[in-house]
Design an enzyme around this catalytic site. Structure first.
Site, PDB file in Angstrom:
ATOM      1  CE  LYS A  13      -1.210   0.315   4.977  1.00 48.81           C
ATOM      2  NZ  LYS A  13      -0.212  -0.773   5.367  1.00 48.81           N
ATOM      3  NE  ARG A  88      -0.701   2.467  13.651  1.00 50.49           N
ATOM      4  CZ  ARG A  88      -0.192   2.199  12.570  1.00 50.49           C
ATOM      5  NH1 ARG A  88      -0.593   0.890  12.091  1.00 50.49           N
ATOM      6  NH2 ARG A  88       0.880   2.629  12.199  1.00 50.49           N
ATOM      7  NE  ARG A 122      11.177  -7.104   2.022  1.00 46.81           N
ATOM      8  CZ  ARG A 122      10.279  -6.195   2.462  1.00 46.81           C
ATOM      9  NH1 ARG A 122       9.635  -5.452   1.647  1.00 46.81           N
ATOM     10  NH2 ARG A 122      10.044  -6.233   3.819  1.00 46.81           N
ATOM     11  NE  ARG A 153      13.835  -6.125   6.009  1.00 45.12           N
ATOM     12  CZ  ARG A 153      13.138  -5.189   6.468  1.00 45.12           C
ATOM     13  NH1 ARG A 153      13.509  -4.230   7.145  1.00 45.12           N
ATOM     14  NH2 ARG A 153      11.789  -5.536   6.529  1.00 45.12           N
ATOM     15  NE  ARG A 164       6.021  -6.964  10.162  1.00 43.46           N
ATOM     16  CZ  ARG A 164       6.781  -6.854   8.952  1.00 43.46           C
ATOM     17  NH1 ARG A 164       7.695  -7.753   8.623  1.00 43.46           N
ATOM     18  NH2 ARG A 164       6.753  -5.946   8.172  1.00 43.46           N
TER      19      ARG A 164
END
Ligand SMILES: [Zn+2]
Length: 212
Positions: A13, A88, A122, A153, A164
């Protein structure tokens, strides 16, 4: 055009909001940036916010709303804006509606395993920070630009990504339901490529412009 993007980490996004921002000439407003600017400008609300930040506390909703109100009344927001990272919670969304009514909420929906595949594939160069995706590396283990080693990472490991996402779903599900009930939310497919995703967003925004 007052917009809000919703979507889990890894749905893209941020990138899409940046393109919409440039195409329509409306600023992308992140709460982090508003906070930093207000604290630097040392406005009274900025100083109030700073007193919380300095103590490592969350800035209360009332203060955040004041900051957002100040930011969106600036001239560069005349034609609209894109909110990023705020609201949020449903409480924040209700408070926001009292100072300004959003025109559209673009909700990027994507399956958790698609995000895990995207993020856990990634690789970041230890030397220059360039990012790659394993699907395009063809087994290569070093950076094309500087020859540095490519690593995963910690944030992108599948377990961390799933954690998450769990936090995201828990916090955001009520917000999605809230905006759905306003009739102004459009749900988009977050699994598309950047180009396809942008076509989808442009079509949604054109419908909005015609309706408005
Ligand atoms: Zn490199």
């Amino acid at each position: 055009m007052k917009l809000l993007f919703l979507g889990p980490p890894g749905a893209g996004k941020g990138t899409q909001a940046a393109i919409v921002s440039e195409r329509y000439g409306i600023p992308q407003i992140s709460t982090g940036a508003i906070l930093r600017e207000a604290m630097k400008a040392a406005s009274s609300v900025g100083l109030r916010a700073k007193s919380y930040v300095d103590q490592g506390l969350l800035v209360p909703d009332g203060v955040m709303i004041e900051l957002v109100r100040g930011r969106i009344s600036q001239p560069d927001c005349d034609r609209g804006f894109i909110l990023d990272g705020f609201p949020r919670t449903v409480e924040q969304a209700r408070a926001l509606e009292e100072i300004c009514e959003l025109d559209a909420i673009l909700n990027l929906e994507i399956e958790d395993d698609a995000i895990v595949r995207r993020l856990s594939g990634r690789r970041v160069c230890e030397g220059c920070g360039a990012t790659y995706h394993t699907s395009r590396l063809a087994g290569r283990a070093s950076c094309e630009q500087c020859g540095g080693a490519l690593t995963l990472r910690g944030d992108d490991s599948p377990e961390t990504v799933l954690n998450r996402l769990a936090v995201y779903h828990e916090q955001t599900a009520p917000l999605v339901r809230y905006y759905e009930s306003t009739g102004r939310m459009t749900t988009l497919d977050g699994s598309l490529s950047l180009e396809e995703g942008m076509r989808q967003i442009s079509a949604a925004l054109e419908r909005l412009e015609r309706a408005g």
